[in-house]
Design an enzyme around this catalytic site. Sequence first.
Site, PDB file in Angstrom:
ATOM      1  N   GLY A 265      -2.266  14.850  -3.907  1.00 57.57           N
ATOM      2  CA  GLY A 265      -1.982  14.151  -5.154  1.00 57.57           C
ATOM      3  C   GLY A 265      -2.277  12.674  -5.020  1.00 57.57           C
ATOM      4  O   GLY A 265      -2.896  12.059  -5.884  1.00 57.57           O
ATOM      5  N   ALA A 266      -1.826  12.092  -3.918  1.00 59.22           N
ATOM      6  CA  ALA A 266      -2.058  10.677  -3.635  1.00 59.22           C
ATOM      7  C   ALA A 266      -1.784  10.456  -2.156  1.00 59.22           C
ATOM      8  O   ALA A 266      -1.262  11.335  -1.468  1.00 59.22           O
ATOM      9  CB  ALA A 266      -1.165   9.797  -4.505  1.00 59.22           C
ATOM     10  N   MET A 267      -2.109   9.242  -1.658  1.00 59.58           N
ATOM     11  CA  MET A 267      -1.928   8.938  -0.243  1.00 59.58           C
ATOM     12  C   MET A 267      -1.496   7.491  -0.093  1.00 59.58           C
ATOM     13  O   MET A 267      -2.123   6.590  -0.636  1.00 59.58           O
ATOM     14  CB  MET A 267      -3.228   9.200   0.525  1.00 59.58           C
ATOM     15  CG  MET A 267      -3.137   8.864   2.005  1.00 59.58           C
ATOM     16  SD  MET A 267      -1.881   9.865   2.855  1.00 59.58           S
ATOM     17  CE  MET A 267      -1.411   8.736   4.158  1.00 59.58           C
ATOM     18  N   ASN A 269      -1.687   4.943   1.825  1.00 55.44           N
ATOM     19  CA  ASN A 269      -2.341   3.945   2.676  1.00 55.44           C
ATOM     20  C   ASN A 269      -1.834   2.547   2.306  1.00 55.44           C
ATOM     21  O   ASN A 269      -1.848   2.169   1.136  1.00 55.44           O
ATOM     22  CB  ASN A 269      -3.855   3.986   2.478  1.00 55.44           C
ATOM     23  CG  ASN A 269      -4.404   5.390   2.448  1.00 55.44           C
ATOM     24  OD1 ASN A 269      -4.283   6.148   3.403  1.00 55.44           O
ATOM     25  ND2 ASN A 269      -5.012   5.755   1.327  1.00 55.44           N
ATOM     26  N   GLU A 302       4.436   6.942  -3.805  1.00 56.90           N
ATOM     27  CA  GLU A 302       3.550   6.288  -2.838  1.00 56.90           C
ATOM     28  C   GLU A 302       4.029   4.881  -2.507  1.00 56.90           C
ATOM     29  O   GLU A 302       3.944   4.445  -1.348  1.00 56.90           O
ATOM     30  CB  GLU A 302       2.114   6.271  -3.369  1.00 56.90           C
ATOM     31  CG  GLU A 302       1.539   7.635  -3.708  1.00 56.90           C
ATOM     32  CD  GLU A 302       1.721   8.666  -2.614  1.00 56.90           C
ATOM     33  OE1 GLU A 302       1.597   8.314  -1.422  1.00 56.90           O
ATOM     34  OE2 GLU A 302       1.980   9.836  -2.947  1.00 56.90           O
ATOM     35  N   HIS A 305       6.767   4.705  -0.008  1.00 59.85           N
ATOM     36  CA  HIS A 305       6.271   4.867   1.361  1.00 59.85           C
ATOM     37  C   HIS A 305       5.883   3.538   2.016  1.00 59.85           C
ATOM     38  O   HIS A 305       5.796   3.474   3.249  1.00 59.85           O
ATOM     39  CB  HIS A 305       5.019   5.746   1.365  1.00 59.85           C
ATOM     40  CG  HIS A 305       5.282   7.211   1.458  1.00 59.85           C
ATOM     41  ND1 HIS A 305       6.077   7.762   2.424  1.00 59.85           N
ATOM     42  CD2 HIS A 305       4.806   8.238   0.714  1.00 59.85           C
ATOM     43  CE1 HIS A 305       6.089   9.093   2.264  1.00 59.85           C
ATOM     44  NE2 HIS A 305       5.334   9.402   1.246  1.00 59.85           N
TER      45      HIS A 305
END
Length: 872
Positions: A265-267, A269, A302, A305
């Site tokens: 879905g997303a990351m 980074n 995200e 995170h």
Amino acid sequence: MDPYRLPRTVVPSHYDLRLAPDLDAGTFAGRVAVRVDVADEIDEVLLNAAELTIDEAWLENPEGIRRNATVTLDDERERATLVLEEPAAAGPWTVHASFAGILNDKLHGFYRSTFTDDDGVERVLATTQFEATSARRAFPCWDEPEFKASFGVTLEVDEGLLAVSNAAEVAREAVGDGRVAVTFADTMVMSTYLVAFVVGPLEATEAVDAGGTPLRVVHPLGKGHLARFALEVGTFALAFFEDYYAIPYPGDKLDLVAVPDFAFGAMENLGCVTFREVLLLVDPDDVTQPELARVVDVIAHELAHMWFGDLVTMKWWNGIWLNEAFATFMEMLCTDAFRPEWERWVDFGLSRSAAFDVDSLTSTRPIEFDVVSPADSEGMFDVLTYEKGAAVVRMLEQWLGADEFRTGIRGYLAAHRYANTETTDLWDAIEAANPDAPVRRVMDSWIFQGGYPLLTVERTAAGVRLRQERFAFADGTGDGDGGGGETGTAHATETPTWSVPVLLRAGTGTVGADGPDVAVSGARVERALVEGDGLELELGDVAWVQANANGTGFYRVDYDAGLRAALTERAQEVLAPVERYGLVDDTWASVLAGRTTTPEFCEFARGFAAETDLAVWQRLLGAVDALERLLDGEPRARFQAFVRELVTPASDRLGATGAPDESDRTRELRAALFSALGTTGADPGVVSRARAVLAAHDAGDAAVDPSLAAAAVAVIAATGGPDDHAAFVARHRSATTPQDEQRYLRCLADFNDPGVFADTLRMSLTEVRSQDAPFVLRRALINRERGPDAWAFLRERWDDVGARLPSNSIARLLEGVRWLSTPDLAADVTTFLQAHPVPQGARTIAQHLERLGVNVALRRREADRLARAFGG
């Protein structure tokens, strides 16, 4: 030596990385210089590399002493060994390597993605996805979370392309042949899986000031008009998390990057968060409330995170659950603060139900388990990591108190910033802030064993008695016939037991003027910890008891007959929506466990005719749809009439269209009821009206909101023919927003005409993006009439599916087999999948097959009974 863990004799501290992607050729070349500390004299350096060629490697120390190396690659273990021509002494060295690789089409490592611009020209970009263990596919590195280092990235790209990475751009110089070298600032120390770079024909919005952090949305050409909402959400989320964590955002800028092809879905980074387009780019005036909420959820997840995962990181992949569970918990907090009227914690009940569904199986797993290989780590990204993990974190937060919990979180992050931790470090930090609560003991009981408890609640002379036993579905291995408390799988076991944090509300039954969310006159809230054989609470003479107040406990509740009757009778008066949701969810689970019959559930459902909450109705409608699948012929027709009788009054109360000031959740409820009537209820009037609704929406009729239009699409797909299918294919191909593109694509799997259904299946392996095909095929398996056709297609094209789709998506795709519950077909599915294992999802597929067995058992146990109840 551990075949998957690198030795700590050589530890990196900083990478200088230079990469030159060639988008036309689909290749890249690079150089890396890694500053390392050597603990003892070495004659070789061991690091990770996969799908790379390493042309040259050597070591050099600050005095200029050089040690040339011969490189050998171990493809199976994804390692490179640099054998030195002479030993290197302990101390600081720099490891140099030049290398090359392929921009792959597997959506991991450094890979190729495409889109078609407004002129119909296919454009190519290169992007990254490194979690869990794919940084090694882009550059040689120490590709384990504990080997944190800082990263300085330089990208050589064509002049007309945009390049972004984790940190801000600090220099740009021409290097000849129409190319430029773009250099980015050094990052903070972080794990390799968080490194990112994206190069291509992209645009970036003007940066907005988000509390001192420059925030942009990076997107394919021509889609800037869909970026405004993401900027609003990102700005809010950064401020929310900086306040919650009491630590500034750890990066120097933040880009939210929309990627056309993306397996997840997303990351998260650091500073360069990548997303599927549908989860970032959106027109908020032309989507459904769940679609808009999903964008908020994912952005919030995200950004959570950036602190919990990026700043503080697990030591090894067994701890990935905590990163993802905590980010899921924090996304709910943030979304709830962003749009309180969405009642995000009520809707979280649906996600928690999905976790319950898996955790009711004997093939469930502990939230945390040993991870040895990269394939093991891929298996961690599932509903137990995200949804169950978030649910038990929420349970702890509510039991301790929100402020007390946050104090522990702040202490944990402050103590471990820029470092790595074990799960127990978090519990110890929260317990240090709450010394009277046995946090570590409680949470260990939830994290290191699978399953969850059923709390039985019985009235006593002095109050109530609470006992626990493990809850499990009936799988057909026993003699349970429903309705008598017997099940196919034993429910009571000697072990395990949990330390269960319980919030219990009890009262006289008199309701406060503002309803149960605000005050219940005479109600009292008790905090208890149920362990071992249980406990008794002295509550006095109470009229009713709610043993999972606010629905925050990750357990089910079974009341004695008197307490259940008292609670059900007062459900609309004394129970908050999330508690009514839990009552429905627990009762449906009781059907799957063989404790409640299907006719009993139907009578129970009738009691919710006056229900007004979206989530409660969604749970009811999901259960009713599952029951309808058990019937054929005249009993099915009569059951569909029952669905219409159940749903129509609620639909009529809302009316055909809403008022301008109507809430998003009310509009979504109208759409959910409309869809149920047109599909499960087979209401011919609704089927006919769906076409008028969609036509009015296409014509710009403001009275037709996007949620109702989306429901009309679902009804038309479920009841339409070849012309409708062709029209929806055309709409998918010409969609101007990611949400419309996905809506029309995925509904193609709902058509029942065998010819057009076969066309959809073929499209999934040819035209449909590999990131989307698994969702289309999963939905095709769920199709009541055509699911067997989808299974036959998968069986025949198994090798093609494995070759084309991302490896982490196969197990998710196969979730659809749970609905193929006729005995012969289920046996074929089981035999085939046992003979064709999927290494990245073996545990998940075992759960799918067991859940399929639960549905087969339900059909055997209840289909005839339900048919008789409806005149069969």
